[in-house]
Scaffold this motif. Structure first.
Motif, PDB file in Angstrom:
ATOM      1  N   CYS A 373       0.860  -1.180   0.000  1.00  0.00           N
ATOM      2  CA  CYS A 373       0.000   0.000   0.000  1.00  0.00           C
ATOM      3  C   CYS A 373       0.887   1.218   0.000  1.00  0.00           C
ATOM      4  N   ILE A 374       0.714   2.076  -1.018  1.00  0.00           N
ATOM      5  CA  ILE A 374       1.498   3.301  -1.037  1.00  0.00           C
ATOM      6  C   ILE A 374       0.737   4.431  -0.352  1.00  0.00           C
ATOM      7  N   ARG A 375      -0.341   4.108   0.295  1.00  0.00           N
ATOM      8  CA  ARG A 375      -1.148   5.054   1.066  1.00  0.00           C
ATOM      9  C   ARG A 375      -1.624   6.229   0.218  1.00  0.00           C
ATOM     10  N   CYS A 376      -2.046   5.921  -0.995  1.00  0.00           N
ATOM     11  CA  CYS A 376      -2.468   6.998  -1.880  1.00  0.00           C
ATOM     12  C   CYS A 376      -3.828   7.543  -1.471  1.00  0.00           C
ATOM     13  N   GLY A 377      -4.582   6.785  -0.681  1.00  0.00           N
ATOM     14  CA  GLY A 377      -5.872   7.270  -0.213  1.00  0.00           C
ATOM     15  C   GLY A 377      -7.015   7.064  -1.200  1.00  0.00           C
ATOM     16  N   ARG A 378      -6.720   6.493  -2.369  1.00  0.00           N
ATOM     17  CA  ARG A 378      -7.788   6.330  -3.361  1.00  0.00           C
ATOM     18  C   ARG A 378      -8.911   5.442  -2.845  1.00  0.00           C
ATOM     19  N   CYS A 379      -8.541   4.340  -2.203  1.00  0.00           N
ATOM     20  CA  CYS A 379      -9.584   3.420  -1.741  1.00  0.00           C
ATOM     21  C   CYS A 379     -10.473   4.105  -0.701  1.00  0.00           C
ATOM     22  N   THR A 390      -7.949   0.212   3.024  1.00  0.00           N
ATOM     23  CA  THR A 390      -6.556  -0.244   3.113  1.00  0.00           C
ATOM     24  C   THR A 390      -6.265  -0.840   4.483  1.00  0.00           C
ATOM     25  N   CYS A 422      -7.339   0.646  -6.744  1.00  0.00           N
ATOM     26  CA  CYS A 422      -6.017   0.616  -6.094  1.00  0.00           C
ATOM     27  C   CYS A 422      -4.882   0.535  -7.108  1.00  0.00           C
ATOM     28  N   PRO A 423      -3.962   1.501  -7.081  1.00  0.00           N
ATOM     29  CA  PRO A 423      -2.873   1.478  -8.062  1.00  0.00           C
ATOM     30  C   PRO A 423      -1.896   0.323  -7.854  1.00  0.00           C
ATOM     31  N   THR A 424      -1.795  -0.188  -6.623  1.00  0.00           N
ATOM     32  CA  THR A 424      -0.877  -1.311  -6.417  1.00  0.00           C
ATOM     33  C   THR A 424      -1.602  -2.643  -6.562  1.00  0.00           C
ATOM     34  N   ASN A 426      -4.016  -4.032  -4.957  1.00  0.00           N
ATOM     35  CA  ASN A 426      -4.288  -4.782  -3.739  1.00  0.00           C
ATOM     36  C   ASN A 426      -5.655  -5.439  -3.827  1.00  0.00           C
ATOM     37  N   LEU A 428      -8.212  -5.751  -2.121  1.00  0.00           N
ATOM     38  CA  LEU A 428      -8.797  -5.298  -0.855  1.00  0.00           C
ATOM     39  C   LEU A 428     -10.111  -5.983  -0.521  1.00  0.00           C
TER      40      LEU A 428
ATOM     41  N   LEU B 278      -4.432   9.692   5.021  1.00  0.00           N
ATOM     42  CA  LEU B 278      -5.205   8.926   4.048  1.00  0.00           C
ATOM     43  C   LEU B 278      -6.504   9.611   3.664  1.00  0.00           C
TER      44      LEU B 278
HETATM   45  S1  SF4 Z   1      -5.819   2.399  -3.027  1.00  0.00           S
HETATM   46 FE1  SF4 Z   1      -4.296   0.785  -2.659  1.00  0.00          FE
HETATM   47  S2  SF4 Z   1      -2.370   1.887  -2.461  1.00  0.00           S
HETATM   48 FE2  SF4 Z   1      -3.955   3.416  -2.297  1.00  0.00          FE
HETATM   49  S3  SF4 Z   1      -4.329   3.599  -0.076  1.00  0.00           S
HETATM   50 FE3  SF4 Z   1      -5.774   2.092  -0.833  1.00  0.00          FE
HETATM   51  S4  SF4 Z   1      -4.731   0.116  -0.575  1.00  0.00           S
HETATM   52 FE4  SF4 Z   1      -3.184   1.710  -0.418  1.00  0.00          FE
END
Ligand code: SF4
Ligand code: SF4
Lengths: 467, 342
Positions: A373-379, A390, A422-424, A426, A428, B278
């Protein structure tokens, strides 16, 4: 309230995948013949599965009850063809695993069961009679969840219902079966919502449609003119059609955590369900067929088919010209929440809103072995429930069960927006589902232990209190 | 039909095409105009700083990942971006080996020591800069250029400004203003904060590499917003807070927005995913906090600049912000009411 509300409702969170409805949107609903044998599983709804009411060698007709249950949360299952029962045996089920099914040899004559009769005019029917009729017709939520409709129409007295919402959002990409129904059968859909309103005693009825279906909105508006039923246009955004999201956006009411729409005075039904109810009241034919969108890049002629229940996926795809290349993935339902199939021999059931076949490339994203998780906050931004996917995903991965509960994992509606975005990459929602299941299992276990303990102590409640 | 070959996996079955590498590349694209312009203005010495810093950052990642026997992820471009961001916060006359060490520190101390991408508390580029800043402070005081040395930025405005600030040799605009406001130096006649607007926006030789043009930084920010790589919240609340507090203090808010590291910090550093909150609400709190700390450091410490330490300080608070400032949960209002009425 004859006017239609032209408001565009906003949704919080959500994602906007390409809607991909174009290939099938323009195709009129086309009825297809059932194959030589149909396979009708005894579990086609949430709740208790049905018990077969027929055995090998029995003659059945279209509409004959072939399975039923004593349980309240269940719905009878009818034959979609006339012919002879070949066998009753476990068969692959589109929701996974094997389920007891009645396999019928189709004689091709589609003789109708003579006992079937419309239940009579609904306008002055007691709500209880309407519910009985809906149950007798075997109607369940046709949006995909397949919850028995008569149960939804039976809110307990302490929760008065003021509004019925017909869900025509069809926010899943690719699917167009609700769209075609709204376009081709608006009067029947309208009739359906009025029957539902009478059954639950609601004064207000809203047909909610996403604004990427202007033709359906128009058809519905002209049909609803003067009826008092509102047509609401929703901003196109997934998961606009999720019950809780729909209610919040249309009525500014929020279903409490763990609650149901009826707790805020609302009943939500799918447009297909309303159509099926209206059909039963006018024709007396129970739910034996449904509209299925057969689509995807590898389907030769994407179509909207009226398919007899029990027809195999393979047969339905054949009716659309077959595949142009071997599919990578075949999904029952839409791409966001649908279920991947491992064989084309599973049957179309009441909850089959679509058969989606994707090519190998389209499904070829890689899932990381270890979630990063790059903690992008998208989710977090896209979660319509305001959760922190996340954290839920990583706590589920690391088996931190109590933290999952503290972060309200049970509120997740499994819409999949978090995973989608999620860009990585994941997984989820997959992790969250596992976490939810594990929590439920633990709770059950704890409850059982508690009950056993009480029994041993020989009292009914006090023992556990001072813990 | 090749049935046995059907892929079975759980929903959703489609994915947004976005991925880590694309995100990093977007940021690199957003930074490229200002980088190229910095090279044009500062010439070869800036190129060495840039190259050494990127090489150091990439090497740091590589060595650590090899050492930990985990897959090397240089292809996600994250180390390259770290090196680039670091370079843009360094003085153009910095010896290349200092830049290289800063680059190594950025990915080794700032990122891999914490467990790699996504696990670090502090912004790696700023960790690298802080290491160099603390170890070789002299270079950060004198490593700046004068416009006379660089053809393109040597306009009449530049000459006029440099003529007036000659008394505080080699001073960055922020430093010059600090001297003036603190009364440490006699106010050079005819020098106002507003004289700086144009050079700061278009050609500012008196600062770090990334400070050469505020305009190009803002354009980069707009690109990141348009591609949805970043949201507006952190940047706008950060810059807004600094501007408002500056105005309240009675100083020129526009000057203090354009000068120093505020824009590059607010657009490119504070928005770093891993080291910022976040949730959207948390981002607002974070942005305001950054603004307050920057303002405190700029006006009430001995240093003219405050962005680096403000971001590092607020980075440390992010776990706390994430813990207490969560998104509003659907259905939580109803619960509160129920609790109330029962
Ligand atoms: S979208 Fe993916 S990378 Fe971004 S915060 Fe959520 S889990 Fe992390
Ligand atoms: S956490 Fe659940 S409700 Fe939220 S986006 Fe993910 S699947 Fe949807």
């Amino acid at each position: 309230m004859g006017r239609t509300s032209g408001l565009l409702y906003r949704i919080r969170g959500g994602v906007h995948p390409s809607d991909s409805k174009e290939p099938s949107a323009g195709k009129e609903i086309r009825r297809i013949e059932a194959p030589a044998t149909v396979t009708i599983p005894m579990r086609q709804h949430i709740g208790a599965p049905c018990v077969p009411r027929v055995g090998k060698g029995d003659e059945v007709l279209v509409g004959t009850v072939i399975g039923d249950s004593e349980a309240f949360v269940s719905a009878p299952i009818h034959s979609s063809v006339s012919g002879k029962v070949a066998r009753v045996a476990p068969q692959p089920h589109p929701a996974g695993g094997e389920v007891l099914a009645v396999i019928i040899e189709n004689d091709g004559s589609y003789r109708r069961d003579p006992n079937l009769e419309p239940p009579g005019p609904w306008e002055d029917m007691e709500p209880e009679r309407i519910r009985e009729a809906v149950r007798a017709a075997g109607i369940v939520g046709l949006g995909g969840a397949a919850f028995p409709t008569h149960v939804k129409l039976s809110p307990p007295g302490e929760y008065p219902i003021d509004t019925v919402i017909l869900n025509g959002a069809e926010c899943e990409p690719f699917l167009t079966s609700d769209y075609r129904l709204l376009l081709e059968e608006p009067d029947s859909v309208l009739e359906g919502i009025r029957i539902i309103m009478r059954a639950v005693g609601a004064r207000r009825g809203i047909v909610a449609i996403e604004d990427n279906k202007p033709a359906a909105i128009k058809a519905m508006e002209s049909s609803a003119r003067g009826s008092g039923i509102e047509v609401a246009s929703l901003r196109t955004r997934y998961p606009q059609g999720a019950e809780k999201v729909l209610i919040a956006n249309l009525l500014r009411r929020e279903v409490p955590s763990g609650g149901l729409p009826m707790h805020v005075g609302v009943v939500v039904n799918n447009v297909g369900t309303a159509h099926a109810i209206a059909q039963y009241f006018s024709q007396g034919m129970p739910l034996v067929e449904r509209v299925v969108t057969v689509t995807g890049s590898v389907v030769r002629e994407p179509s909207n088919l009226l398919v007899p229940l029990g027809t195999s996926f393979a047969h339905a795809v054949e009716a659309c010209g077959g595949f142009t290349e071997p599919p990578g993935k075949v999904i029952m339902g839409g791409p966001m929440m649908g279920l991947a199939q491992h064989t084309m021999e599973v049957p179309v059931i009441k909850g089959t809103s679509g058969i989606l076949a994707l090519s190998r490339e389209e499904t070829g994203y890689s899932v990381p072995a270890e979630p990063v998780c790059i903690r992008c906050g998208r989710c977090v931004d896209v979660c319509p429930m305001g959760l922190i996917p996340t954290y839920l995903g990583s706590y589920a991965h690391n088996e931190k069960w109590d933290l999952l509960h503290r972060l309200h994992i049970e509120d997740c509606i499994e819409c999949g927006c978090c995973t989608y975005t999620c860009p990585t990459k994941n997984p989820l929602v997959q992790l969250i589902k596992t976490g939810k299941a594990e929590l439920a299992r633990r709770k059950q276990q704890a409850d059982r232990r508690e009950a056993e303990r009480r029994e041993a102590v020989g009292e009914s409640g006090e023992a556990g209190k001072d813990e | 039909m090749n049935e046995h070959k059907l892929i079975v996996s759980t929903s959703p079955h489609i994915r947004d095409p976005i991925n880590t590498r694309r995100i990093m590349c977007h940021v690199i694209v957003a930074l490229s105009p200002v980088t190229i312009y910095a090279l044009v203005i500062h010439g070869l010495s800036a190129l060495w700083v840039l190259a050494a810093s990127i090489a150091g950052a990439a090497l740091g990642d590589f060595v650590m990942q090899k050492g930990r026997r985990i897959p090397v992820t240089l292809d996600d471009c994250s180390a390259i971006l770290t090196g680039l961001l670091l370079a843009l916060t360094l003085p153009p006359r910095l010896p290349w080996w200092v830049a290289g060490i800063a680059g190594l520190a950025a990915t080794i101390l700032g990122k891999q020591m914490f467990g790699g991408l996504g696990h670090n508390i502090f912004n790696p580029a700023l960790v690298g800069r802080a290491v160099a800043f603390v170890s070789w402070p002299a270079y950060f005081a004198t490593g700046y250029a004068k416009s006379a040395a660089i053809g393109i930025a040597n306009t009449a405005t530049h000459k006029a400004i440099e003529g007036t600030v000659d008394i505080v040799n080699g001073a960055s605009p922020l430093a010059a203003m600090k001297y003036i406001y603190d009364g440490a130096a006699k106010a050079p006649q005819g020098l106002f904060a507003s004289n700086y607007y144009k050079p700061l926006l278009l050609a500012n030789p008196w600062g770090c590499l990334g400070e050469v043009s505020a305009l190009l930084l803002i354009l980069g920010g707009i690109y990141l917003l348009a591609t949805r790589v970043i949201g507006w919240r952190i940047t706008v609340t950060y810059v807004g807070t600094v501007a408002v507090l500056t105005a309240i203090t009675g100083r020129d808010p526009l000057f203090y927005t354009l000068a120093g590291g505020l824009l590059i910090g607010a657009i490119f550093m504070a928005t770093d995913y891993t080291t910022s909150p976040l949730a959207r609400r948390g981002k607002v709190v974070y942005g305001v906090g950054l603004g307050v700390v920057t303002w405190l450091l700029r006006f009430w410490s001995n240093n003219p600049e405050g962005v680096m330490f403000a971001i590092l300080f607020m980075n440390a608070l992010v776990p706390l912000i994430d813990r207490y400032i969560m998104p509003r949960r659907y259905g939580s209002a109803g619960e509160a009411k129920e609790v109330h009425s029962s």
